[in-house]
Motif scaffolding. Sequence first.
Motif, PDB file in Angstrom:
ATOM      1  N   VAL A  91      30.191  31.437  29.316  1.00  0.00           N
ATOM      2  CA  VAL A  91      31.589  31.681  29.673  1.00  0.00           C
ATOM      3  C   VAL A  91      31.704  32.054  31.150  1.00  0.00           C
ATOM      4  O   VAL A  91      32.593  31.572  31.862  1.00  0.00           O
ATOM      5  CB  VAL A  91      32.187  32.790  28.788  1.00  0.00           C
ATOM      6  CG1 VAL A  91      33.575  33.179  29.280  1.00  0.00           C
ATOM      7  CG2 VAL A  91      32.254  32.335  27.333  1.00  0.00           C
ATOM      8  N   GLY A  92      30.805  32.905  31.624  1.00  0.00           N
ATOM      9  CA  GLY A  92      30.847  33.313  33.016  1.00  0.00           C
ATOM     10  C   GLY A  92      30.666  32.143  33.965  1.00  0.00           C
ATOM     11  O   GLY A  92      31.384  32.016  34.962  1.00  0.00           O
ATOM     12  N   ALA A  93      29.726  31.250  33.662  1.00  0.00           N
ATOM     13  CA  ALA A  93      29.478  30.102  34.527  1.00  0.00           C
ATOM     14  C   ALA A  93      30.671  29.152  34.545  1.00  0.00           C
ATOM     15  O   ALA A  93      31.108  28.693  35.605  1.00  0.00           O
ATOM     16  CB  ALA A  93      28.216  29.366  34.062  1.00  0.00           C
ATOM     17  N   LEU A  94      31.214  28.847  33.360  1.00  0.00           N
ATOM     18  CA  LEU A  94      32.369  27.946  33.285  1.00  0.00           C
ATOM     19  C   LEU A  94      33.575  28.545  34.000  1.00  0.00           C
ATOM     20  O   LEU A  94      34.316  27.839  34.697  1.00  0.00           O
ATOM     21  CB  LEU A  94      32.706  27.650  31.819  1.00  0.00           C
ATOM     22  CG  LEU A  94      31.688  26.800  31.046  1.00  0.00           C
ATOM     23  CD1 LEU A  94      32.083  26.695  29.580  1.00  0.00           C
ATOM     24  CD2 LEU A  94      31.563  25.406  31.665  1.00  0.00           C
ATOM     25  N   ALA A  95      33.768  29.834  33.832  1.00  0.00           N
ATOM     26  CA  ALA A  95      34.904  30.494  34.472  1.00  0.00           C
ATOM     27  C   ALA A  95      34.779  30.449  35.998  1.00  0.00           C
ATOM     28  O   ALA A  95      35.775  30.267  36.703  1.00  0.00           O
ATOM     29  CB  ALA A  95      35.016  31.938  33.996  1.00  0.00           C
ATOM     30  N   CYS A  96      33.568  30.604  36.507  1.00  0.00           N
ATOM     31  CA  CYS A  96      33.373  30.522  37.959  1.00  0.00           C
ATOM     32  C   CYS A  96      33.792  29.150  38.482  1.00  0.00           C
ATOM     33  O   CYS A  96      34.455  29.036  39.525  1.00  0.00           O
ATOM     34  CB  CYS A  96      31.912  30.791  38.314  1.00  0.00           C
ATOM     35  SG  CYS A  96      31.402  32.528  38.171  1.00  0.00           S
ATOM     36  N   VAL A  97      33.422  28.090  37.758  1.00  0.00           N
ATOM     37  CA  VAL A  97      33.781  26.727  38.174  1.00  0.00           C
ATOM     38  C   VAL A  97      35.294  26.545  38.151  1.00  0.00           C
ATOM     39  O   VAL A  97      35.892  25.987  39.078  1.00  0.00           O
ATOM     40  CB  VAL A  97      33.092  25.694  37.269  1.00  0.00           C
ATOM     41  CG1 VAL A  97      33.590  24.276  37.582  1.00  0.00           C
ATOM     42  CG2 VAL A  97      31.583  25.759  37.421  1.00  0.00           C
ATOM     43  N   VAL A  98      35.951  27.025  37.073  1.00  0.00           N
ATOM     44  CA  VAL A  98      37.402  26.886  36.948  1.00  0.00           C
ATOM     45  C   VAL A  98      38.115  27.636  38.067  1.00  0.00           C
ATOM     46  O   VAL A  98      39.046  27.118  38.696  1.00  0.00           O
ATOM     47  CB  VAL A  98      37.881  27.385  35.565  1.00  0.00           C
ATOM     48  CG1 VAL A  98      39.401  27.449  35.514  1.00  0.00           C
ATOM     49  CG2 VAL A  98      37.363  26.470  34.467  1.00  0.00           C
ATOM     50  N   LEU A  99      37.688  28.864  38.335  1.00  0.00           N
ATOM     51  CA  LEU A  99      38.360  29.663  39.357  1.00  0.00           C
ATOM     52  C   LEU A  99      38.147  29.084  40.759  1.00  0.00           C
ATOM     53  O   LEU A  99      39.054  29.133  41.590  1.00  0.00           O
ATOM     54  CB  LEU A  99      37.866  31.112  39.304  1.00  0.00           C
ATOM     55  CG  LEU A  99      38.244  31.897  38.038  1.00  0.00           C
ATOM     56  CD1 LEU A  99      37.777  33.341  38.155  1.00  0.00           C
ATOM     57  CD2 LEU A  99      39.733  31.846  37.763  1.00  0.00           C
ATOM     58  N   VAL A 100      36.985  28.524  41.015  1.00  0.00           N
ATOM     59  CA  VAL A 100      36.764  27.857  42.303  1.00  0.00           C
ATOM     60  C   VAL A 100      37.747  26.706  42.472  1.00  0.00           C
ATOM     61  O   VAL A 100      38.352  26.517  43.533  1.00  0.00           O
ATOM     62  CB  VAL A 100      35.315  27.340  42.409  1.00  0.00           C
ATOM     63  CG1 VAL A 100      35.209  26.262  43.488  1.00  0.00           C
ATOM     64  CG2 VAL A 100      34.367  28.480  42.753  1.00  0.00           C
ATOM     65  N   ALA A 101      37.938  25.929  41.396  1.00  0.00           N
ATOM     66  CA  ALA A 101      38.804  24.746  41.469  1.00  0.00           C
ATOM     67  C   ALA A 101      40.269  25.104  41.679  1.00  0.00           C
ATOM     68  O   ALA A 101      41.047  24.265  42.155  1.00  0.00           O
ATOM     69  CB  ALA A 101      38.650  23.914  40.201  1.00  0.00           C
ATOM     70  N   THR A 102      40.669  26.315  41.326  1.00  0.00           N
ATOM     71  CA  THR A 102      42.075  26.698  41.447  1.00  0.00           C
ATOM     72  C   THR A 102      42.377  27.506  42.706  1.00  0.00           C
ATOM     73  O   THR A 102      43.520  27.913  42.914  1.00  0.00           O
ATOM     74  CB  THR A 102      42.523  27.523  40.217  1.00  0.00           C
ATOM     75  OG1 THR A 102      41.689  28.688  40.092  1.00  0.00           O
ATOM     76  CG2 THR A 102      42.404  26.702  38.944  1.00  0.00           C
ATOM     77  N   LEU A 103      41.385  27.744  43.542  1.00  0.00           N
ATOM     78  CA  LEU A 103      41.642  28.436  44.803  1.00  0.00           C
ATOM     79  C   LEU A 103      42.505  27.552  45.714  1.00  0.00           C
ATOM     80  O   LEU A 103      42.544  26.335  45.545  1.00  0.00           O
ATOM     81  CB  LEU A 103      40.321  28.764  45.508  1.00  0.00           C
ATOM     82  CG  LEU A 103      39.487  29.901  44.907  1.00  0.00           C
ATOM     83  CD1 LEU A 103      38.125  29.967  45.597  1.00  0.00           C
ATOM     84  CD2 LEU A 103      40.204  31.239  45.025  1.00  0.00           C
ATOM     85  N   PRO A 104      43.212  28.159  46.671  1.00  0.00           N
ATOM     86  CA  PRO A 104      43.999  27.354  47.614  1.00  0.00           C
ATOM     87  C   PRO A 104      43.137  26.271  48.267  1.00  0.00           C
ATOM     88  O   PRO A 104      41.959  26.488  48.549  1.00  0.00           O
ATOM     89  CB  PRO A 104      44.478  28.388  48.637  1.00  0.00           C
ATOM     90  CG  PRO A 104      44.514  29.683  47.873  1.00  0.00           C
ATOM     91  CD  PRO A 104      43.370  29.609  46.908  1.00  0.00           C
ATOM     92  N   LEU A 105      43.736  25.101  48.487  1.00  0.00           N
ATOM     93  CA  LEU A 105      42.997  23.952  49.001  1.00  0.00           C
ATOM     94  C   LEU A 105      42.256  24.267  50.298  1.00  0.00           C
ATOM     95  O   LEU A 105      41.120  23.836  50.498  1.00  0.00           O
ATOM     96  CB  LEU A 105      43.955  22.773  49.221  1.00  0.00           C
ATOM     97  CG  LEU A 105      43.319  21.462  49.726  1.00  0.00           C
ATOM     98  CD1 LEU A 105      42.261  20.972  48.744  1.00  0.00           C
ATOM     99  CD2 LEU A 105      44.403  20.401  49.947  1.00  0.00           C
ATOM    100  N   ILE A 106      42.888  25.028  51.172  1.00  0.00           N
ATOM    101  CA  ILE A 106      42.237  25.347  52.441  1.00  0.00           C
ATOM    102  C   ILE A 106      40.979  26.189  52.222  1.00  0.00           C
ATOM    103  O   ILE A 106      39.969  26.038  52.925  1.00  0.00           O
ATOM    104  CB  ILE A 106      43.224  26.072  53.393  1.00  0.00           C
ATOM    105  CG1 ILE A 106      42.609  26.192  54.789  1.00  0.00           C
ATOM    106  CG2 ILE A 106      43.614  27.451  52.843  1.00  0.00           C
ATOM    107  CD1 ILE A 106      43.585  26.691  55.831  1.00  0.00           C
ATOM    108  N   SER A 107      41.003  27.060  51.189  1.00  0.00           N
ATOM    109  CA  SER A 107      39.824  27.877  50.872  1.00  0.00           C
ATOM    110  C   SER A 107      38.704  27.008  50.319  1.00  0.00           C
ATOM    111  O   SER A 107      37.527  27.190  50.653  1.00  0.00           O
ATOM    112  CB  SER A 107      40.192  28.970  49.865  1.00  0.00           C
ATOM    113  OG  SER A 107      41.179  29.833  50.390  1.00  0.00           O
ATOM    114  N   VAL A 108      39.074  26.054  49.442  1.00  0.00           N
ATOM    115  CA  VAL A 108      38.072  25.149  48.867  1.00  0.00           C
ATOM    116  C   VAL A 108      37.451  24.290  49.967  1.00  0.00           C
ATOM    117  O   VAL A 108      36.227  24.116  50.029  1.00  0.00           O
ATOM    118  CB  VAL A 108      38.713  24.264  47.784  1.00  0.00           C
ATOM    119  CG1 VAL A 108      37.708  23.219  47.283  1.00  0.00           C
ATOM    120  CG2 VAL A 108      39.198  25.118  46.613  1.00  0.00           C
ATOM    121  N   SER A 109      38.280  23.764  50.856  1.00  0.00           N
ATOM    122  CA  SER A 109      37.777  22.926  51.951  1.00  0.00           C
ATOM    123  C   SER A 109      36.828  23.708  52.846  1.00  0.00           C
ATOM    124  O   SER A 109      35.747  23.231  53.222  1.00  0.00           O
ATOM    125  CB  SER A 109      38.940  22.375  52.770  1.00  0.00           C
ATOM    126  OG  SER A 109      39.794  21.585  51.975  1.00  0.00           O
TER     127      SER A 109
END
Length: 419
Positions: free
Chosen positions: A378-396
């Motif tokens: 659950v922790g690993a999957l949640a980390c992936v989901v939360l990364v994907a929902t960060l503001p686009l500029i943060s992800v970039s």
Amino acid sequence: MSSSPALARRLGTVDAVMIGLGSMIGAGVFVAFTPAAESAGSGLLIGLAVAAFVAFCNATSSAQLATVYPVSGGTYVYGRERLGPWPGFLAGWGFVIGKTASSAAMALTFAAYAAPVGWERPVAIAAVVLLAVVNYHGVTRTAALTRVIVVGVLIALAVIVAAVWASGAGDASRITGGGLLSHGWYGILQSAGLLFFAFAGYARIATMGEEVREPRRTIPRAIVIALGITVVVYAVIAVTVLSSLGTAGVAESPVPLAAAVSSGTWSGVAPVARIGAALASLGALLALIAGLGRTSLAMARESDLPRWLAAVHPRYKVPHRAEVLLAVVICAVILVTDLRGAIGFSSFGVLVYYLVANIAAYTQPRQDRCYPKALQVVGALACVVLVATLPLISVSAGLTMFAVGILYRVLRLWALKVR
């Protein structure tokens, strides 16, 4: 693992808990609620619960790994030992770069509350220099100052909460104004990713594992205690500021706790909020600088950073070269960054860090396990989901950060090979 001078085990359970609290209480209470409210409105309460659960999953992974690998470096070491050099490097790189941004954010938060208008950046830099000097002179001084700061912050927060409710500024109808789901689930998950920034400080305990007495018992206990206290404090503060300012007011105010107090008849207490915020930011910054130094030390021991950073001061038993260099870098970041950008960028790096921690904990054999594997999944999957929902500029920015790190390590390995 490579040999180098060892750090001294001088921290007990109370010290470790205080370092964890100093890392967490401040980062979220005085910084992360504003962008979280902007993303999710009152749904930030759900985002807070999600972030807390993800933090719990990650904390149990860190605690389980720390009992087997009680050395400096945290997930950098765990990743190397359980998964290999590359996953360990990515965790360490994400931590060092991401937490450098966090340190800049904490210094700027301190300055936002404590500095005259126009002097924010010089005051932020001065705070970094002062705390770097404290860290340089030994971990016991770091722990002692952290304890004083944490007690002061908790007292200030108690005064703030009492002032809001006793003055009549708190209105329960504002807490869920517009509805918890008014910004949708994407906004809620984005707020969870931003609020996760506030919980990540519990890892500081594991990162400093080489300086904790009886680490197999102390580290897991301290991580769970510090995280539990922080969740309760955050929940109380979130409800209080929403009840006073409403979602729009929280989203618009760079200093929501001070604004919450000022909205009631106890506005004279507003300076307490500013003092508490300044102290909390200093506490988080102090622990961040300490954690960064220890992770850099571990990476330097394995030649993932220049080896000269692995030096340990013969008297103070701290990674003094790493701490001095990091202080210089943090000051440089302060000159060019803004608060929201630093939070999102840091969240990206830290979520990748904990993704590696969860995967590493999942691979541990039964005799080393303290928690069920389901928590790590659950922790690993949640980390992936939360990364994907960060503001686009943060992800970039985060992807660019890791691309630079990969290129750096490839070139460094090549250079070491041809010597």
